[in-house]
Design a protein around this motif. Sequence first.
Motif, mmCIF file in Angstrom:
data_model
loop_
_atom_site.group_PDB
_atom_site.id
_atom_site.type_symbol
_atom_site.label_atom_id
_atom_site.label_comp_id
_atom_site.label_asym_id
_atom_site.label_seq_id
_atom_site.Cartn_x
_atom_site.Cartn_y
_atom_site.Cartn_z
ATOM 1 N N GLU A 20 21.663 13.471 -18.351
ATOM 2 C CA GLU A 20 22.753 14.902 -18.246
ATOM 3 C C GLU A 20 22.773 15.340 -17.206
ATOM 4 O OE1 GLU A 20 21.979 17.590 -21.265
ATOM 5 O OE2 GLU A 20 22.092 15.880 -23.088
ATOM 6 N N GLY A 21 21.942 14.752 -16.192
ATOM 7 C CA GLY A 21 21.924 15.495 -14.634
ATOM 8 C C GLY A 21 20.436 15.453 -14.033
ATOM 9 N N GLY A 22 20.321 16.178 -12.965
ATOM 10 C CA GLY A 22 19.227 16.017 -12.221
ATOM 11 C C GLY A 22 19.107 17.070 -11.290
ATOM 12 N N LEU A 23 18.370 16.932 -10.267
ATOM 13 C CA LEU A 23 17.699 17.474 -9.117
ATOM 14 C C LEU A 23 17.585 17.009 -7.957
ATOM 15 C CD1 LEU A 23 17.382 20.860 -8.184
ATOM 16 C CD2 LEU A 23 15.010 20.200 -8.849
ATOM 17 N N ILE A 24 18.167 17.415 -6.844
ATOM 18 C CA ILE A 24 17.566 16.711 -5.328
ATOM 19 C C ILE A 24 17.265 17.954 -5.032
ATOM 20 C CG2 ILE A 24 18.637 15.764 -3.404
ATOM 21 C CD1 ILE A 24 20.541 14.090 -5.235
ATOM 22 N N TRP A 25 15.982 17.645 -3.861
ATOM 23 C CA TRP A 25 15.646 18.686 -2.943
ATOM 24 C C TRP A 25 15.589 17.965 -1.754
ATOM 25 C CZ3 TRP A 25 13.446 23.571 -4.276
ATOM 26 C CH2 TRP A 25 13.163 24.207 -3.094
ATOM 27 N N LEU A 26 16.177 18.489 -0.694
ATOM 28 C CA LEU A 26 16.252 18.262 0.696
ATOM 29 C C LEU A 26 15.724 19.092 1.555
ATOM 30 C CD1 LEU A 26 20.067 16.845 0.920
ATOM 31 C CD2 LEU A 26 17.976 15.444 0.464
ATOM 32 N N GLN A 27 14.972 18.662 2.779
ATOM 33 C CA GLN A 27 14.167 19.297 3.482
ATOM 34 C C GLN A 27 14.446 18.751 4.918
ATOM 35 O OE1 GLN A 27 9.898 18.383 3.727
ATOM 36 N NE2 GLN A 27 9.421 20.358 3.797
ATOM 37 N N ASP A 28 14.721 19.685 5.985
ATOM 38 C CA ASP A 28 14.803 19.635 7.560
ATOM 39 C C ASP A 28 13.232 19.450 7.741
ATOM 40 O OD1 ASP A 28 14.505 19.448 9.962
ATOM 41 O OD2 ASP A 28 15.940 21.073 10.177
ATOM 42 N N PHE A 29 12.488 18.248 8.085
ATOM 43 C CA PHE A 29 11.305 18.234 8.542
ATOM 44 C C PHE A 29 10.908 18.114 9.845
ATOM 45 C CE2 PHE A 29 12.332 13.878 7.913
ATOM 46 C CZ PHE A 29 11.526 13.043 8.659
ATOM 47 N N SER A 30 12.012 18.381 10.611
ATOM 48 C CA SER A 30 12.003 18.229 12.175
ATOM 49 C C SER A 30 10.645 19.390 12.796
ATOM 50 C CB SER A 30 13.056 18.687 13.032
ATOM 51 O OG SER A 30 13.555 19.854 12.629
ATOM 52 N N LEU A 31 10.291 20.215 12.069
ATOM 53 C CA LEU A 31 9.255 21.367 12.200
ATOM 54 C C LEU A 31 8.166 21.054 11.692
ATOM 55 C CD1 LEU A 31 11.467 24.560 12.707
ATOM 56 C CD2 LEU A 31 10.856 22.932 14.702
ATOM 57 N N GLU A 32 7.871 20.016 11.198
ATOM 58 C CA GLU A 32 6.762 19.662 10.445
ATOM 59 C C GLU A 32 5.612 19.827 11.431
ATOM 60 O OE1 GLU A 32 5.598 16.579 7.196
ATOM 61 O OE2 GLU A 32 6.024 15.567 9.008
ATOM 62 N N GLY A 33 4.422 20.451 11.014
ATOM 63 C CA GLY A 33 3.210 20.552 11.803
ATOM 64 C C GLY A 33 3.125 21.820 12.823
ATOM 65 N N ALA A 41 11.460 31.090 12.439
ATOM 66 C CA ALA A 41 12.509 31.606 13.701
ATOM 67 C C ALA A 41 13.323 30.386 13.759
ATOM 68 C CB ALA A 41 11.414 31.641 15.195
ATOM 69 N N ASP A 42 13.314 29.232 13.516
ATOM 70 C CA ASP A 42 14.092 28.204 13.865
ATOM 71 C C ASP A 42 15.732 28.583 12.844
ATOM 72 O OD1 ASP A 42 14.745 25.490 14.942
ATOM 73 O OD2 ASP A 42 15.015 25.094 12.612
ATOM 74 N N GLU A 43 16.550 28.540 13.760
ATOM 75 C CA GLU A 43 18.050 28.424 13.258
ATOM 76 C C GLU A 43 18.820 27.431 13.157
ATOM 77 O OE1 GLU A 43 19.689 31.962 14.988
ATOM 78 O OE2 GLU A 43 18.107 33.136 14.467
ATOM 79 N N THR A 44 18.016 26.121 13.335
ATOM 80 C CA THR A 44 19.033 24.814 13.241
ATOM 81 C C THR A 44 19.631 24.698 12.030
ATOM 82 O OG1 THR A 44 17.325 24.010 14.469
ATOM 83 C CG2 THR A 44 18.796 22.536 13.295
ATOM 84 N N VAL A 45 21.013 24.585 12.168
ATOM 85 C CA VAL A 45 21.760 24.148 10.975
ATOM 86 C C VAL A 45 22.043 22.703 10.817
ATOM 87 C CG1 VAL A 45 23.892 24.764 9.740
ATOM 88 C CG2 VAL A 45 22.865 26.498 10.893
#
Length: 105
Positions: A20-33, A41-45
């Motif tokens: 019937e459906g599901g869920l996806i989670w996306l993450q910008d991990f460029s600032l990992e660590g 403070a990061d405002e990268t879109v």
Amino acid sequence: ALQLESSDEAVRGWGLAGQEGGLIWLQDFSLEGKSVEEVRADETVRQDVELTVNGMAAGTYQIHPYDTWLGEYLEPFSVECKEEQPCLISVPAFQADIALKIEQQ
């Protein structure tokens, strides 16, 4: 489990789907660590992210993007997934991370 591939190398994701459906989670991990202060403070879109999804059944799906930082749903849209082909999803612009609620039509 869904197998996801992002057109943006700084975006990774996880997903689950059923009949019937599901869920996806996306993450910008460029600032990992980085520190919490730097991340906040990061405002990268992230824009023009194309998501290739393997594991979804053929059919039409309503996608409900959810801005996890604002705590609100964005404009929903539909995608058509074809038999034995990856499903392509154009992700709306987002900062940090975004969730996609998937409902089969």
